[in-house]
Design an enzyme around this catalytic site. Structure first.
Site, PDB file in Angstrom:
ATOM      1  N   GLY A 122       0.600  -1.295   0.149  1.00  9.71           N
ATOM      2  CA  GLY A 122       0.202   0.078  -0.064  1.00  9.71           C
ATOM      3  C   GLY A 122       0.920   1.186  -0.004  1.00  9.71           C
ATOM      4  O   GLY A 122       1.827   1.285  -0.344  1.00  9.71           O
ATOM      5  N   THR A 123       0.394   2.353   0.534  1.00  6.59           N
ATOM      6  CA  THR A 123       0.754   3.728   0.506  1.00  6.59           C
ATOM      7  C   THR A 123       2.140   3.802   1.276  1.00  6.59           C
ATOM      8  O   THR A 123       2.997   3.955   0.913  1.00  6.59           O
ATOM      9  CB  THR A 123      -0.319   4.684   0.923  1.00  6.59           C
ATOM     10  OG1 THR A 123      -1.240   4.508   0.290  1.00  6.59           O
ATOM     11  CG2 THR A 123       0.690   6.203   1.099  1.00  6.59           C
ATOM     12  N   SER A 266       2.020  22.456   5.605  1.00  7.80           N
ATOM     13  CA  SER A 266       3.435  22.585   6.434  1.00  7.80           C
ATOM     14  C   SER A 266       3.083  21.684   7.518  1.00  7.80           C
ATOM     15  O   SER A 266       3.493  21.603   8.587  1.00  7.80           O
ATOM     16  CB  SER A 266       3.592  23.960   7.032  1.00  7.80           C
ATOM     17  OG  SER A 266       2.461  24.408   7.942  1.00  7.80           O
ATOM     18  N   HIS A 543      21.328   4.359  32.476  1.00  7.86           N
ATOM     19  CA  HIS A 543      21.995   5.558  32.317  1.00  7.86           C
ATOM     20  C   HIS A 543      23.672   5.227  31.646  1.00  7.86           C
ATOM     21  O   HIS A 543      24.282   4.316  31.782  1.00  7.86           O
ATOM     22  CB  HIS A 543      22.258   6.145  33.645  1.00  7.86           C
ATOM     23  CG  HIS A 543      23.121   7.631  33.803  1.00  7.86           C
ATOM     24  ND1 HIS A 543      22.681   8.533  33.389  1.00  7.86           N
ATOM     25  CD2 HIS A 543      24.618   7.382  34.160  1.00  7.86           C
ATOM     26  CE1 HIS A 543      23.882   9.560  33.200  1.00  7.86           C
ATOM     27  NE2 HIS A 543      24.744   8.963  33.827  1.00  7.86           N
TER      28      HIS A 543
END
Length: 573
Positions: A122-123, A266, A543
């Site tokens: 598809g698209t 935009s 972290h």
């Protein structure tokens, strides 16, 4: 042209290698909860898929009943449906939404067929999110190499960077071809029947497919899903020639890079293409009908994005104007764009450019479906549906056994939303009620840096709060406080949390910054699962990682209640 999310409604217990038979041992067994193209991964490695025989019988299935159904589907495409139907489920449209629904249907043991009149994918795969991400990846690297100050901050020196236009275009085309092939192979490997031709509904639980002539094949199905997607929307007065006046379908081929291009609209599409074109050397002019650029984004995020993505680049813009007429370049003359005031309709001058990209959105592709045969009238081209994607006829009644997902229903025109809707429908036809929470579905714009969002914008949240009588709080964190972002010299960014301080409910999260499209999923999954801030704030993040941007965001929220759910007892290790 958005990022896809992983959304599995089935159980996700692992499948071990020992669960496969001797025949299948040559291939990798894959957990059935995996998704590809944001929905499913290939069922097996691509090389295995090419040599895998659909007739291969997988016996000695494990005790897991769901996997037994998958094994059954591999042998015979599900158990023949009761009631004399050819299929349990037929899906019209083999885009991302149809693909996700088909594979989930096989998991449920449904005999499934999918119709495709063009090409699988598809698209999204062929003319949307997949090739556009390839162009953005290439142009993003080009932008980074051209940023001398950025490279020097790492102690790096780079000679003049250049690019091969055809090479960049080939990268996008090759990626689309690969993903299209993988999607096709994944469905074939699980026994989904891929039927070629245009699908037309003839009546309840009955349809035909083919080239539209007398040779069409008529089939029946217990349930039918419409998943036909959308096409570029071209407003009246605009003449698209595919050369100097183009849509996103043409732009993705990157047949040329204009010196100066006007982008009409935009939103996501226009903003991403501005990122590509400016990185490759073009000057860009935005033409926006509303009074501000990026109207679909949270206003605060939009202003920051404009400061980073628009103002420093070779981009100018006209807001509050319509492109009433666009004439393609001809006989040495440039593209001529006639502007009018969006409110008064008075002339506002003309713009002359080398090319114009029409990025005004997309329109549903629902013509020729035979909806008149079941008394269904589209609304602005969209198929009307309820919250369970069940189609509603002209009298306001549900059409039995007929559903519509994705762009064709207009609820949320995103590839991963289509897949989530398809999975939800399959749950329903399998006997389990399911309603999809669309406020938990994230969206992303793959500029450099990226923008992502889920839930309500601040104005939407405040409007809701005023109607329902609750308070809204806002908290924010900056990428400039994140170690990993600073290590990448990418400290420009912001994360914003919109929430209810009385309950800890997450109303919306908006992120602008490095890898924002990846970071948003912690928030979207929290909304989907009903997790409140007072619970998620105790989650541990590695972290130093960008994920700590969200960690700090949740920890900075001030909630007036204690934990809303029982704390899991710690396990000694």
């Amino acid at each position: 042209m958005q990022a896809s999310i992983s959304l599995s409604l089935s159980s996700s217990s692992p499948i071990t290698r020992s669960d496969c038979t001797a025949v299948a041992n040559a291939y990798l067994c894959t957990p059935r909860s995996l998704r590809f193209c944001g929905l499913r991964r290939e069922v097996f490695e691509s090389k295995s898929l090419n040599s895998f025989s659909v007739s291969t019988r997988l016996v000695s299935c494990p005790r897991d009943s769901s996997f037994k159904k998958v094994c059954a589907a591999l042998q015979s495409n599900g158990t023949p449906s009761k009631g004399g139907f050819d299929y349990d489920l037929v899906i019209i449209g083999a885009g991302v939404g149809g693909h996700g629904a088909a594979l989930h249907a096989v998991e449920k043991g449904l005999k499934t067929a999918i119709l495709e009149g063009d090409v699988v994918g598809g698209t999204c795969v062929n003319r949307g999110c997949v090739p556009s991400k390839a162009l953005l990846a290439a142009s993003g690297r080009m932008r980074e190499l051209q940023n001398e100050h950025h490279m020097k901050s790492f102690g790096l020196q780079v000679a003049a960077a250049g690019y091969d236009r055809q090479g960049v275009a080939d990268h996008a085309n090759n990626l689309a071809s690969k993903i299209r092939s993988n999607l096709t192979s994944s469905m074939k490997a699980l026994g989904v029947d891929i039927l070629t031709g245009t699908g037309t509904i003839l009546g309840p639980q009955k349809l035909k497919y083919g080239k539209g002539g007398s040779g069409d094949t008529v089939i029946t199905a217990k349930d039918i899903i419409i998943a036909t997607g959308s096409v570029p929307l071209v407003p009246k007065g605009i003449e698209v020639d595919g050369k100097s006046v183009i849509t996103s379908d043409h732009a993705l081929k990157l047949e040329f890079v204009p010196e100066w291009i006007a982008i009409v609209g935009s939103g996501y599409i226009g903003l991403e293409f501005s990122d590509v074109y400016t990185a490759l050397g073009s000057e860009v002019t935005f033409i926006e009908a509303l009074d501000q650029l990026m109207p679909g984004f949270d206003p605060e995020i939009g202003k920051l994005a404009q400061r980073v993505l628009i103002n420093p680049r070779k981009i100018d813009y006209h807001t509050g104007v319509f492109a009433s007429k666009i004439t393609p370049a001809k006989d040495g003359k440039p593209v001529i764009i006639e502007l009018i005031d969006a409110k008064t309709k008075e002339p506002k001058g003309t713009v002359e450019v080398d090319a114009a990209l029409i990025a005004t959105g997309r329109a549903p592709f629902t013509q020729g479906l035979g909806l008149e045969n079941i008394n269904v009238q589209t609304q602005r081209g969209f198929v009307p549906v309820d919250e369970r994607m069940r189609v509603i006829d002209a009298n306001g009644k549900l059409v039995p056994h007929l559903f519509c997902i994705g762009d064709a229903n207009g609820k949320m025109m995103l590839a991963h939303a289509a897949s989530a809707q398809g999975i939800s429908v399959v749950e329903q036809v399998s006997g389990k009620d399911h309603v999809l929470n669309h406020l938990s579905i994230p969206a992303a714009c793959f500029t450099h840096p990226e923008i992502s969002m889920v839930g309500l914008t601040e104005p939407q949240a405040r409007e809701k709060a005023e109607k329902e009588g609750f308070e809204v709080s806002i908290t924010k964190t900056s990428f400039k406080a994140n170690t990993k972002a600073l290590a990448e010299n990418e400290g420009e960014g912001l994360a914003k949390l919109i929430y209810r301080p009385d309950t800890g409910e997450i109303l919306g999260v908006h992120i602008f910054g490095l890898h924002a499209a990846d970071l948003i999923h912690e928030a979207s999954n929290a909304i989907a699962m009903g997790t409140h801030i007072q619970d998620i704030k105790y989650a541990v993040h590695a972290h130093p990682t960008l994920s700590e941007v969200l960690d700090e965001l949740f920890k900075s929220a001030k909630v007036k209640v204690n934990s809303s759910s029982p704390v899991v007892q710690p396990v000694a290790v």
